[in-house]
Design a protein around this motif. Structure first.
Motif, PDB file in Angstrom:
ATOM      1  N   ASN A  31       0.915  -1.129  -0.149  1.00  0.00           N
ATOM      2  CA  ASN A  31      -0.109  -0.058   0.067  1.00  0.00           C
ATOM      3  C   ASN A  31       0.917   1.044  -0.083  1.00  0.00           C
ATOM      4  N   VAL A  32       0.734   2.049  -1.123  1.00  0.00           N
ATOM      5  CA  VAL A  32       1.569   3.230  -1.100  1.00  0.00           C
ATOM      6  C   VAL A  32       0.601   4.535  -1.027  1.00  0.00           C
ATOM      7  N   VAL A  33       0.843   5.325  -0.131  1.00  0.00           N
ATOM      8  CA  VAL A  33      -0.218   6.476  -0.305  1.00  0.00           C
ATOM      9  C   VAL A  33       0.566   7.819  -0.078  1.00  0.00           C
ATOM     10  N   ALA A  34       0.075   9.015  -0.897  1.00  0.00           N
ATOM     11  CA  ALA A  34       0.608  10.128  -0.616  1.00  0.00           C
ATOM     12  C   ALA A  34       0.490  11.039   0.572  1.00  0.00           C
ATOM     13  N   ARG A  40       7.311   7.254   5.792  1.00  0.00           N
ATOM     14  CA  ARG A  40       6.950   6.404   6.701  1.00  0.00           C
ATOM     15  C   ARG A  40       6.880   4.990   6.051  1.00  0.00           C
ATOM     16  N   ILE A  41       7.431   4.128   6.796  1.00  0.00           N
ATOM     17  CA  ILE A  41       7.122   2.657   6.462  1.00  0.00           C
ATOM     18  C   ILE A  41       6.540   1.963   7.476  1.00  0.00           C
ATOM     19  N   ASP A  42       5.480   1.170   7.277  1.00  0.00           N
ATOM     20  CA  ASP A  42       4.881   0.112   8.269  1.00  0.00           C
ATOM     21  C   ASP A  42       4.844  -1.080   7.884  1.00  0.00           C
ATOM     22  N   ILE A  43       5.649  -2.037   8.363  1.00  0.00           N
ATOM     23  CA  ILE A  43       5.732  -3.365   7.939  1.00  0.00           C
ATOM     24  C   ILE A  43       5.244  -4.361   9.270  1.00  0.00           C
ATOM     25  N   VAL A  88       3.231  -4.476   3.545  1.00  0.00           N
ATOM     26  CA  VAL A  88       3.978  -2.987   3.616  1.00  0.00           C
ATOM     27  C   VAL A  88       3.318  -1.940   3.374  1.00  0.00           C
ATOM     28  N   SER A  89       3.207  -1.058   3.985  1.00  0.00           N
ATOM     29  CA  SER A  89       2.658   0.228   3.742  1.00  0.00           C
ATOM     30  C   SER A  89       3.469   1.375   3.658  1.00  0.00           C
ATOM     31  N   VAL A  90       3.527   2.210   2.881  1.00  0.00           N
ATOM     32  CA  VAL A  90       4.588   3.421   2.670  1.00  0.00           C
ATOM     33  C   VAL A  90       3.915   4.765   2.399  1.00  0.00           C
ATOM     34  N   ALA A  91       4.271   5.692   3.233  1.00  0.00           N
ATOM     35  CA  ALA A  91       3.716   7.087   3.042  1.00  0.00           C
ATOM     36  C   ALA A  91       4.768   7.970   2.451  1.00  0.00           C
ATOM     37  N   VAL A  92       4.465   8.534   1.290  1.00  0.00           N
ATOM     38  CA  VAL A  92       5.619   9.158   0.720  1.00  0.00           C
ATOM     39  C   VAL A  92       4.968  10.545   0.119  1.00  0.00           C
ATOM     40  N   PRO A  93       5.831  11.645  -0.187  1.00  0.00           N
ATOM     41  CA  PRO A  93       5.476  12.764  -0.822  1.00  0.00           C
ATOM     42  C   PRO A  93       4.601  12.449  -2.199  1.00  0.00           C
ATOM     43  N   ALA A  94       3.753  13.282  -2.346  1.00  0.00           N
ATOM     44  CA  ALA A  94       2.812  13.196  -3.669  1.00  0.00           C
ATOM     45  C   ALA A  94       3.601  13.360  -4.814  1.00  0.00           C
ATOM     46  N   ASP A  95       4.735  14.023  -4.739  1.00  0.00           N
ATOM     47  CA  ASP A  95       5.320  14.319  -6.267  1.00  0.00           C
ATOM     48  C   ASP A  95       6.321  13.186  -6.298  1.00  0.00           C
ATOM     49  N   SER A 106      -1.612  -8.115  -3.620  1.00  0.00           N
ATOM     50  CA  SER A 106      -2.205  -6.919  -3.969  1.00  0.00           C
ATOM     51  C   SER A 106      -1.617  -5.589  -3.816  1.00  0.00           C
ATOM     52  N   VAL A 107      -1.739  -4.723  -4.901  1.00  0.00           N
ATOM     53  CA  VAL A 107      -1.258  -3.421  -4.666  1.00  0.00           C
ATOM     54  C   VAL A 107      -2.168  -2.258  -4.581  1.00  0.00           C
ATOM     55  N   VAL A 108      -1.956  -1.258  -3.738  1.00  0.00           N
ATOM     56  CA  VAL A 108      -3.045  -0.039  -3.782  1.00  0.00           C
ATOM     57  C   VAL A 108      -2.203   1.190  -3.637  1.00  0.00           C
ATOM     58  N   VAL A 109      -2.484   1.974  -4.773  1.00  0.00           N
ATOM     59  CA  VAL A 109      -1.741   3.139  -4.698  1.00  0.00           C
ATOM     60  C   VAL A 109      -2.466   4.351  -4.787  1.00  0.00           C
ATOM     61  N   SER A 110      -2.319   5.438  -4.030  1.00  0.00           N
ATOM     62  CA  SER A 110      -3.439   6.536  -3.985  1.00  0.00           C
ATOM     63  C   SER A 110      -2.424   7.914  -3.647  1.00  0.00           C
TER      64      SER A 110
END
Length: 274
Positions: A31-34, A40-43, A88-95, A106-110
């Motif tokens: 899961n990758v979210v802006a 931040r990384i949450d495993i 794995v969940s990853v929060a990163v800058p939108a750009d 499964s892959v979720v990107v938002s």
């Protein structure tokens, strides 16, 4: 350069900027979210093999410990149950520039707004609210894009493609065996091309859309909710017409399957996407 070897569930907050995200995992959920703030990384789940994380010069890499060799791994999908699963969940800058690869799962990107590439062998891809250039490929399974704008490419060998609430400027959706379903939000000046070999295509657009329409099928039926789009059966079933000013283009082709073009009413209180 900072690096971690993660063998148990763990949460990490990174110091320093992240401009590129590269992920290569064998099986599980990604899961990758802006989000604002530091990356931040949450495993929450780790299989038998650790996950390696590297952060250097703005590049964040998340991968399985062993280098499986992507082409060789894809040929071994029949034994996917033998490989470890991760969550794995990853929060990163939108750009951020995101290049995401997963063997099965499964892959979720938002929320990303620059360039996103997703490559999945088997499972499901979900894309939400993306901007910029987006490309998603899956061998076996569906791919779903919700509220995506910009330049969008969706490909699946065996699976369904679903595109909803979209005002993408350029759409390329292709399946070998599977249906394509699109709900387009006023795609003015858009270039939309849909193709399937064995499957149906259903497209719904607003009644006030500005599109030049061309629909073709080798062995199937074409139906349209717009009287401007007229049908012909020679030499093959096809339909063509112009909606509104015809500023955009809608082309749909099915080798073995039907095509339906549906009209969606325009709400009086509807608003244009920003």
């Amino acid at each position: 350069m900072a690096g971690w070897t993660v063998e148990t569930p763990q949460r990490l907050t990174l110091d320093g900027p992240v401009t590129r995200l590269d992920v290569r995992l064998v099986s599980g959920r990604l899961n990758v979210v802006a989000a604002d703030g530091p990356a931040r990384i949450d495993i929450t789940e780790v299989g038998r093999r650790p996950v390696l994380i590297d952060h250097s010069d703005g590049r964040l890499s998340i991968r399985q410990e062993r280098d499986w060799g992507w082409p060789n791994f894809l040929r071994g999908l029949r034994a996917i149950h033998r490989f470890p699963r991760v969550d794995v969940s990853v929060a990163v800058p939108a750009d951020v520039l995101a290049d995401l690869g997963l063997g099965a799962g499964s892959v979720v990107v938002s929320g990303l707004r620059r360039q996103t590439t997703v490559d999945l062998a088997a499972g499901q891809i979900t894309l939400m609210g993306l901007r910029g250039t987006t490309s998603a490929k899956i061998t076996s399974g569906p791919v779903e894009a919700l509220g995506v704008r910009g330049d969008l490419t969706l490909e699946t060998v065996s699976g369904e493609v679903i595109l909803a609430d979209s005002a993408a400027e350029r759409v390329r959706a292709q399946t070998v065996s599977g249906a394509i379903t699109c709900d387009l939000d006023n795609p003015r000046r858009s270039d939309i091309r849909l193709a399937t070999i064995s499957g149906s295509i259903t497209v719904r657009v607003r009644e006030d859309s500005d599109l030049s329409v061309r629909l073709n099928t080798a062995a199937g039926r074409i139906t349209s909710g717009f009287p401007q789009v007229r049908s012909s059966t020679y030499p093959l079933p096809s339909s063509e017409g112009v909606l509104g000013s015809g500023a955009g283009k809608l082309w749909a082709s099915a080798t073995s399957g039907s095509i339906a073009l549906l009209a969606r009413a325009v709400d009086d209180d509807s608003e244009e996407l920003p």
